[in-house]
Scaffold this active site. Structure first.
Site, PDB file in Angstrom:
ATOM      1  CB  THR B 158      -0.973   0.012   1.193  1.00  0.00           C
ATOM      2  OG1 THR B 158      -0.243  -0.155   2.407  1.00  0.00           O
ATOM      3  CG2 THR B 158      -2.007  -1.091   1.062  1.00  0.00           C
ATOM      4  CE  LYS B 184       0.330  -3.338   3.017  1.00  0.00           C
ATOM      5  NZ  LYS B 184      -0.439  -2.861   4.203  1.00  0.00           N
ATOM      6  CB  THR B 195      -3.067  -4.014   6.961  1.00  0.00           C
ATOM      7  OG1 THR B 195      -4.318  -3.537   7.370  1.00  0.00           O
ATOM      8  CG2 THR B 195      -3.112  -5.510   6.757  1.00  0.00           C
ATOM      9  CD  GLU B 282       3.519   4.565   9.559  1.00  0.00           C
ATOM     10  OE1 GLU B 282       3.316   3.357   9.472  1.00  0.00           O
ATOM     11  OE2 GLU B 282       3.832   5.135  10.584  1.00  0.00           O
ATOM     12  CB  SER B 410     -10.741  14.065   0.074  1.00  0.00           C
ATOM     13  OG  SER B 410     -10.085  15.183   0.647  1.00  0.00           O
TER      14      SER B 410
END
Lengths: 410, 410
Positions: B158, B184, B195, B282, B410
């Site tokens: 992802t 991942k 995840t 991250e 968004s």
């Protein structure tokens, strides 16, 4: 490093009236900060009752150990608080420093050592020199005055961006009593700790036993229900003192009708003060209120609420003004408490966003986006399994938090 | 949002050899991402043994529930993984989507539904359309080839900034066996979850019972000893498959000498893969290794280690290359485990920074500052009370973490 004043600061700082026989002095001891006060001395001219709650850390600071050991005596005559150095993890030196200060204060006021209480906040692991403080105590004791509460609140600040005060005057069994309180909060700068200190003084006549019982009750919905980053200081200290008042017979039983009146006012005051602490969390831009209802037990409700309030992913989402209820589900799920995913209902403010295990069919992104731009965000979760509920408060996790806390110590 | 490749990426991506009867296909289903693969289909041409461990979340996703329910059958014929949508908290629709995909895959391969395993990662709470996946399965099953492991690792990413693979070939009781694995990790972009998915395939012949036992053992020091931000996904899935091999008698007992050999290799492989996941946390700029020794029990050691590894204040200090051992003391103290402050010893790398309840007398800021500029930081704490020890891994908390996770959905 210069800190911008928190956008969540209350609009007005409360003015606290002087309390009889409670004299306050502040001074510049130069412990770490330059050109600002960093030392507070509160003198009780008559013996005051005392109670306290402290950090649950298994590595408490020397000042916390002194206060804990002195509480059973139940009498306070003075309180010394310094900012700039927490005197924590300073070994036997730290204990000696605390003892020297206590001893000097007791001599100055001509009282017993276990009638002096002490708190230190600031750098951890750095030896603290007692002399700068000890030398100032006699003149401070002499010049201390009734009033000066705002100065007291300012002297104990570390990286707080505003002083924290709260007061209540109310009728308690036919007599007006006043509670004054100051706090310092979870502003941190490397390597300062997020020490939370708060000192509450009232002019009612209350036994130390009852004070302890009322404090332990009032702290649950206030200081024990807030979190900034889940990190617990070695020095957290919340103490209450009661100086006594004529025509106010000593409150010494829970069955005294004044007990409930006092606890209610104390709870509200501590709650107001605790929210000021959260609103001054490092880098905070949003106050987050988390309501959990429908849990099977009070403990389950609080575990879930704190799991949400401490989740970095929830806190960063609020920083981004993002109604990311998926992360709320995640935080409920990771709490380890039995829940049924398909019975969860989640609201942001008045907007229901998830129900029956999926997104609310009436979900409206625009309305929720407008709500998320507010400063006070309420996340409500109904677990759907029981009758227990709770509320905790937190703040968002912003880039500024990381900047403040990853700055070099030097 | 574009992610910079993590500076902690391994220098070389491992090449994985093809395994017999394990065919792999990837495709672009357009679930969320454009112009990249987001669908993986692994086909076992012969029945494989299977075992798995899953998220402890009380709100698991529909795919996790399917896998858990299918494991007791003990046979795998296919695995489907999609990225872009986690199909989590999607209610009965989510369950239907999972069922449709499972059913289509079982029909395509002409096997039972409980022989198909599935995992989904990506957006949470967003209904997922099964048809985009279902329509691709027949052609994928036809074109799937032995090999293609790098493509498999890429298709399940992802916000990972690099694909994660690991392999081992070793002599196990006189026969060479190979374990291939992909994962991942904890790259997140709102509202994706952190995840963690990992799929391990070996060509040894091992009963499902033994596979489960070995996996449960090997996961302790690897995927169960890493943390990025203490948040637990609804979808974490780690599965292992054994296809079987001629001349390798079935391993079906813990007393088989090959059991220990296999567990050791599996543990090392999972450990390597788990560290890749942390290194791609991250915004991670430093890998943090936390060793706790001298604890009274294994559980106490792990509780303390995770308290340090999850502390926002410790993690921001490492981001700032600051050897802030005071925050380590704080994290030890808040863990809730009985410790004696004055027996703690703390090292950063080889540099002892605190001992006997205070700063090390030989503390040298310059030497430690140089160490803190490295990419791999080891924090070692000796509790001084017992014989138990443990190690966990984490990464630092940077401004980039907050930026990635506070970005608008968004």
């Amino acid at each position: 490093m210069v800190f911008k004043i928190s956008p969540l600061m209350p609009q007005n700082i409360q003015e606290l009236s002087p309390l009889s026989d409670v004299r306050i002095a502040t001074a510049k001891a130069g412990i770490k900060y330059k050109d600002r006060t960093d030392l507070l001395f509160i003198v009780f001219d008559k013996p005051a009752s005392v109670a306290g709650v402290f950090t649950r850390s298994k590595c408490p600071s020397a000042p916390v150990e002194h206060c804990r050991a002195s509480l059973p005596h139940g009498v306070a005559r003075g309180v010394i608080v310094n900012s700039g150095n927490a005197n924590a993890f300073t070994g036997s030196k730290g204990k000696n420093t605390t003892n020297e200060i206590i001893c000097a204060a007791a001599n100055t006021l001509k009282v017993r050592e276990n009638e002096i209480f002490i708190a230190s906040t600031g750098v951890i692991g750095e030896p603290m020199d007692a002399s700068a403080i000890v030398n100032l105590l006699p003149s401070m004791a002499e010049t201390a005055e009734e009033g000066n509460w705002l100065e007291a609140a300012k002297a104990i600040m570390t990286t707080d961006t505003f002083p924290k005060l709260s007061t209540r005057t109310f009728n308690c069994g036919g007599v007006n009593v006043t509670i004054n309180a100051i706090a310092k909060g979870a502003g941190m700068i490397a390597p300062d700790m997020a020490t939370m200190l708060s000192f509450v003084v009232c002019d009612a006549t209350i036994s130390s036993d009852m004070l302890q019982s009322m404090l332990s009750e009032a702290v649950q919905g206030s200081f024990n229900s807030i979190t900034v980053d889940s990190d617990t200081s070695t020095s957290d200290t919340l103490m209450i003192f009661a100086t006594g008042k004529e025509h106010f017979p000593c409150l010494k039983s829970q069955s005294d009708p004044r007990y409930g009146i006092f606890v209610k006012q104390l709870s509200e005051l501590l709650h107001e003060l605790a929210l000021q602490v959260v609103c001054d969390g490092e880098g905070a831009r949003h106050l987050i209120e988390v309501n959990v209802s429908g849990a099977t037990t009070d403990k389950a409700a609080k575990t879930i609420a704190l799991s949400i309030a401490n989740s970095p992913l929830v806190k960063t989402a609020i920083a981004g003004e993002d109604a990311n209820w998926g992360r709320v589900v995640m935080a409920v799920g990771k709490a380890g408490v039995e829940v049924d995913r398909d019975l969860l209902t989640i609201w942001f403010g008045e907007h229901r966003v998830a129900v029956n295990g999926e997104r609310d069919p009436a979900y409206c992104e625009e309305k929720i986006a407008a709500y998320m731009r507010g400063k006070h965000i309420t996340i409500r979760v109904d677990i759907g399994l029981g009758e227990s509920s709770t509320t905790v408060w937190s703040c968002d996790l912003t880039k500024e938090y990381v900047m403040i806390n990853s700055d070099y110590r030097s």
